[in-house]
Design a protein around this motif. Structure first.
Motif, mmCIF file in Angstrom:
data_model
loop_
_atom_site.group_PDB
_atom_site.id
_atom_site.type_symbol
_atom_site.label_atom_id
_atom_site.label_comp_id
_atom_site.label_asym_id
_atom_site.label_seq_id
_atom_site.Cartn_x
_atom_site.Cartn_y
_atom_site.Cartn_z
ATOM 1 N N LYS A 137 0.817 -1.220 0.000
ATOM 2 C CA LYS A 137 0.000 0.000 0.000
ATOM 3 C C LYS A 137 0.858 1.282 0.000
ATOM 4 C CE LYS A 137 -4.108 -1.988 0.473
ATOM 5 N NZ LYS A 137 -3.738 -3.406 0.516
ATOM 6 N N GLY A 138 2.133 1.175 0.322
ATOM 7 C CA GLY A 138 2.953 2.381 0.370
ATOM 8 C C GLY A 138 4.431 2.068 0.535
ATOM 9 N N LEU A 139 5.257 3.094 0.340
ATOM 10 C CA LEU A 139 6.706 2.973 0.415
ATOM 11 C C LEU A 139 7.258 4.087 1.291
ATOM 12 C CD1 LEU A 139 7.376 2.807 -3.461
ATOM 13 C CD2 LEU A 139 6.850 0.854 -1.976
ATOM 14 N N SER A 140 8.294 3.790 2.073
ATOM 15 C CA SER A 140 8.936 4.848 2.849
ATOM 16 C C SER A 140 10.330 4.429 3.302
ATOM 17 C CB SER A 140 8.099 5.231 4.069
ATOM 18 O OG SER A 140 8.702 6.329 4.750
ATOM 19 N N TYR A 141 11.216 5.404 3.389
ATOM 20 C CA TYR A 141 12.539 5.180 3.991
ATOM 21 C C TYR A 141 12.587 5.816 5.388
ATOM 22 C CZ TYR A 141 13.079 9.929 2.264
ATOM 23 O OH TYR A 141 12.876 11.261 2.008
ATOM 24 N N ASP A 142 11.466 6.382 5.825
ATOM 25 C CA ASP A 142 11.341 7.024 7.132
ATOM 26 C C ASP A 142 10.373 6.201 7.976
ATOM 27 O OD1 ASP A 142 10.788 8.633 9.335
ATOM 28 O OD2 ASP A 142 10.730 10.496 8.197
ATOM 29 N N SER A 143 10.879 5.581 9.022
ATOM 30 C CA SER A 143 10.035 4.690 9.833
ATOM 31 C C SER A 143 8.841 5.415 10.432
ATOM 32 C CB SER A 143 10.860 4.029 10.935
ATOM 33 O OG SER A 143 11.351 4.993 11.852
ATOM 34 N N ARG A 144 8.962 6.722 10.621
ATOM 35 C CA ARG A 144 7.860 7.499 11.206
ATOM 36 C C ARG A 144 6.669 7.606 10.253
ATOM 37 N NH1 ARG A 144 11.709 12.519 12.484
ATOM 38 N NH2 ARG A 144 12.246 11.907 10.352
ATOM 39 N N LYS A 145 6.904 7.346 8.967
ATOM 40 C CA LYS A 145 5.838 7.494 7.964
ATOM 41 C C LYS A 145 5.301 6.144 7.486
ATOM 42 C CE LYS A 145 7.685 11.932 6.384
ATOM 43 N NZ LYS A 145 8.250 12.719 5.258
ATOM 44 N N ILE A 146 5.690 5.094 8.161
ATOM 45 C CA ILE A 146 5.241 3.749 7.775
ATOM 46 C C ILE A 146 3.807 3.503 8.250
ATOM 47 C CG2 ILE A 146 5.587 1.291 8.272
ATOM 48 C CD1 ILE A 146 7.626 2.272 6.323
ATOM 49 N N SER A 147 3.035 2.828 7.404
ATOM 50 C CA SER A 147 1.683 2.379 7.779
ATOM 51 C C SER A 147 1.539 0.916 7.371
ATOM 52 C CB SER A 147 0.622 3.245 7.087
ATOM 53 O OG SER A 147 0.640 4.561 7.591
ATOM 54 N N GLU A 180 1.020 -2.500 5.553
ATOM 55 C CA GLU A 180 1.337 -3.027 4.215
ATOM 56 C C GLU A 180 2.331 -2.136 3.458
ATOM 57 O OE1 GLU A 180 -0.169 -6.079 3.397
ATOM 58 O OE2 GLU A 180 -0.891 -5.889 5.447
ATOM 59 N N TYR A 181 3.289 -1.589 4.166
ATOM 60 C CA TYR A 181 4.322 -0.739 3.545
ATOM 61 C C TYR A 181 5.623 -1.518 3.353
ATOM 62 C CZ TYR A 181 2.408 4.047 3.558
ATOM 63 O OH TYR A 181 1.699 5.191 3.294
ATOM 64 N N ILE A 182 6.424 -1.046 2.397
ATOM 65 C CA ILE A 182 7.829 -1.449 2.293
ATOM 66 C C ILE A 182 8.664 -0.383 2.991
ATOM 67 C CG2 ILE A 182 9.811 -1.757 0.756
ATOM 68 C CD1 ILE A 182 7.908 -2.802 -1.374
ATOM 69 N N PHE A 183 9.610 -0.828 3.820
ATOM 70 C CA PHE A 183 10.545 0.093 4.470
ATOM 71 C C PHE A 183 11.933 -0.093 3.855
ATOM 72 C CE2 PHE A 183 13.681 0.772 8.031
ATOM 73 C CZ PHE A 183 13.604 2.167 8.023
ATOM 74 N N PHE A 184 12.499 0.993 3.339
ATOM 75 C CA PHE A 184 13.847 0.970 2.788
ATOM 76 C C PHE A 184 14.812 1.421 3.886
ATOM 77 C CE2 PHE A 184 11.019 1.516 -0.806
ATOM 78 C CZ PHE A 184 11.545 0.642 -1.750
ATOM 79 N N ALA A 185 15.682 0.535 4.297
ATOM 80 C CA ALA A 185 16.619 0.849 5.381
ATOM 81 C C ALA A 185 17.877 1.482 4.798
ATOM 82 C CB ALA A 185 16.958 -0.420 6.157
ATOM 83 N N LEU A 186 17.749 2.751 4.450
ATOM 84 C CA LEU A 186 18.862 3.479 3.835
ATOM 85 C C LEU A 186 19.932 3.806 4.864
ATOM 86 C CD1 LEU A 186 17.050 6.119 1.584
ATOM 87 C CD2 LEU A 186 17.974 3.912 0.890
ATOM 88 N N SER A 187 21.173 3.795 4.414
ATOM 89 C CA SER A 187 22.276 4.246 5.258
ATOM 90 C C SER A 187 22.616 5.675 4.846
ATOM 91 C CB SER A 187 23.502 3.345 5.074
ATOM 92 O OG SER A 187 23.227 2.054 5.538
ATOM 93 N N GLY A 188 22.493 6.608 5.788
ATOM 94 C CA GLY A 188 22.768 8.002 5.496
ATOM 95 C C GLY A 188 24.053 8.463 6.139
ATOM 96 N N VAL A 189 24.330 9.758 6.000
ATOM 97 C CA VAL A 189 25.543 10.336 6.573
ATOM 98 C C VAL A 189 25.482 10.318 8.090
ATOM 99 C CG1 VAL A 189 26.935 12.440 6.736
ATOM 100 C CG2 VAL A 189 25.896 11.800 4.550
ATOM 101 N N HIS A 190 24.295 10.598 8.641
ATOM 102 C CA HIS A 190 24.172 10.759 10.088
ATOM 103 C C HIS A 190 23.515 9.581 10.798
ATOM 104 C CE1 HIS A 190 25.547 14.865 9.630
ATOM 105 N NE2 HIS A 190 24.606 15.089 8.741
#
Length: 494
Positions: free
Chosen positions: A24-34, A36-46
């Motif tokens: 139902k949705g996509l996000s790399y921000d866990s705060r925006k997950i609902s 049936e979402y896919i979560f992308f565990a991105l590695s960032g600078v911080h």
């Protein structure tokens, strides 16, 4: 859309606990997950997205895509080699390739990107043409305005916004495309119709290391014009008065119709040259000599750098099919971007101007534009950001001290550097050219106060570096600070 469909043609290293799910949705921000979402565990600078996997799962994520295996993952974990490309591939498919339903204009270069987007937006609005804008100040479309944390957002955000634009019946999108975004893959899978190159001057060398890498990053936008699912003509609009612009224009590997713009020479079969340029303190005028037609233009923008911006806007309009006469006629309604040569209401007998200039070339352009106001003196306030390109610091001091009557060197966004150390780097540029027409005031508010108090009748005070920004970053903390607001407060109390 089914997870199995989204993962088709994705290069997967390994996968655990696979079962199909209706995503139902996509996000790399866990705060925006609902649910049936896919979560992308991105590695960032911080931070590392892997730290937020449990939070994402608790909020309904049914699949985690990562570049390394997530131990004891409670849902499907898909491990891929290139998570940035995977996210762009899945986002494009999930949102049904909205880029192919828009006419997309990408603007890149060191200076001028934001001004061009605002100028184009204003002229298209006058022609009753709706446009989406993604850039440094805000992302805006269909009465939606989103503050911009980055000039060019992540691919997932871009595809979501493009999908919203398509659903809102918007046909045109103009996007500021930063060199960082090109290198980091944020614009992957986006088919641009027009690419604009404004100029290239020293900036971001903390990231790119040298000018050749910086140029090659910008060139990626133009190399991508060969992608053509839309089966239409692509255009590369290039400032050929710029050294790197001419280099790009002459590159035979750029497979697009090239349009040059210049204040000096015609280049190629398609061109726009500004001739008989008149610059004043209130307006500018010039004659457009182009392969599309010839005509005189008058605008309420000042400074030679804005003539270049206007030429770029003119060329963009020609690629969209807007008639020459309509374009030229409506140039008088063009408005610029906030925080660009923006006068602060003062009620005083001197002028105070706020501008975003944060490179030596941008500072030079702005100070030269202010000279057209014929001020008694030019007083400049500027600083340099911390944790950013250190090599431009002395160059900015040389420009400011050479072209201004007096300079207040201060802080910008020091971030995690000591402001005093930054200012020492800046000051070195002034001493190298034997200039002593400056004063160091570390606190930015105090520097603005002293500059305004120093001003006399007929002077112009330029507060440079932050423009539209309403914050200052000290350490890792962002505090409210607005140059224009600060100047207004000081002016009202002196």
């Amino acid at each position: 859309m089914l997870l199995s469909k989204l993962l088709e043609n994705i290069k997967i290293k390994e996968s655990s606990k696979f079962c199909d799910a209706d995503i139902k949705g996509l996000s790399y921000d866990s705060r925006k997950i609902s649910d049936e979402y896919i979560f992308f565990a991105l590695s960032g600078v911080h931070t590392d997205g892997a730290k937020f996997v449990d939070d994402a799962i608790s909020k309904g994520a049914v699949c985690v895509i990562s570049s390394v295996k997530i131990e004891n993952c409670k849902v499907i974990n898909v491990v891929v080699d290139d998570i940035t490309k995977t996210m762009a591939d899945i986002a494009a498919k999930f949102y049904d390739y909205p880029d192919r339903k828009l006419f997309i204009i990408g603007v890149t270069g060191t200076n001028g990107k934001t001004s061009i987007t605002y100028m184009l937006e204003s002229i298209l609005k006058k022609l009753n043409i709706n446009i989406g804008v993604i850039g440094t100040i805000t992302y805006r479309y269909a009465n939606t305005i989103i503050p911009a944390p980055n000039t060019t957002p992540q691919s997932l955000d871009l595809f979501k916004m493009m999908s919203d634009m398509v659903n809102s019946k918007i046909k045109y999108l103009i996007m500021e495309v930063s060199s960082h975004s090109l290198v980091l893959g944020r614009t992957l899978n986006i088919e641009f119709d027009v690419a604009v190159f404004t100029n290239l001057t020293q900036d971001h060398l903390d990231f790119h290391k040298n000018m050749e890498n910086y140029f090659n990053a910008k060139k990626m936008l133009f190399e991508g014009l060969k992608n053509n699912f839309k089966n239409n003509k692509k255009f590369a609009i290039i400032n050929t008065d710029d050294f790197y612009g001419k280099k790009l224009f002459d590159d035979e590997n750029i497979k697009a119709e090239k349009i040059s713009y210049s204040t000096k020479n015609k280049n190629g079969n398609m061109f726009a040259v500004a001739e008989n340029i008149f610059l004043s303190s209130k307006e500018s005028s010039f004659v457009i000599n182009s392969s599309f037609g010839n005509g005189k233009v008058s605008v309420n923008q000042i400074g030679l750098h804005n003539i270049y911006n206007l030429l770029a806007v003119f060329c963009i309009c020609m690629t969209t099919g807007i008639e020459f006469d309509k374009t030229v006629e409506n140039f008088k309604y063009i408005t610029g971007a906030p925080g660009r040569l923006e006068k602060v209401p003062s009620g005083k007998d001197f002028t105070v101007i706020v501008d975003y200039a944060h490179t030596d070339d941008a500072l030079k352009n702005v100070i030269l534009a202010i000279k057209n106001l014929n001020p008694a003196r030019i007083i400049t306030v500027f600083g340099c950001g911390g944790n950013r390109d250190k090599t431009k610091r002395p160059l900015m001091a040389q420009t400011a001290c050479s072209l201004s009557d007096f300079v207040f060197i201060t802080s910008d966004n020091p971030r995690e550097e000591n402001p005093v150390d930054i200012i020492k780097d800046v000051e070195r540029g002034a001493t190298e050219i034997n200039k002593n027409n400056y004063k160091i005031v570390v606190d930015r508010k105090q520097a603005i106060y002293e500059a305004v108090k120093f001003a006399k009748s007929g002077d112009a005070v330029l507060i440079a570096g932050k423009g539209h920004e309403d914050y200052q970053i000290i350490g890792t903390t962002k505090i409210h600070f607005d140059d224009k607001e600060t100047a207004e407060e000081i002016l009202n109390n002196i």
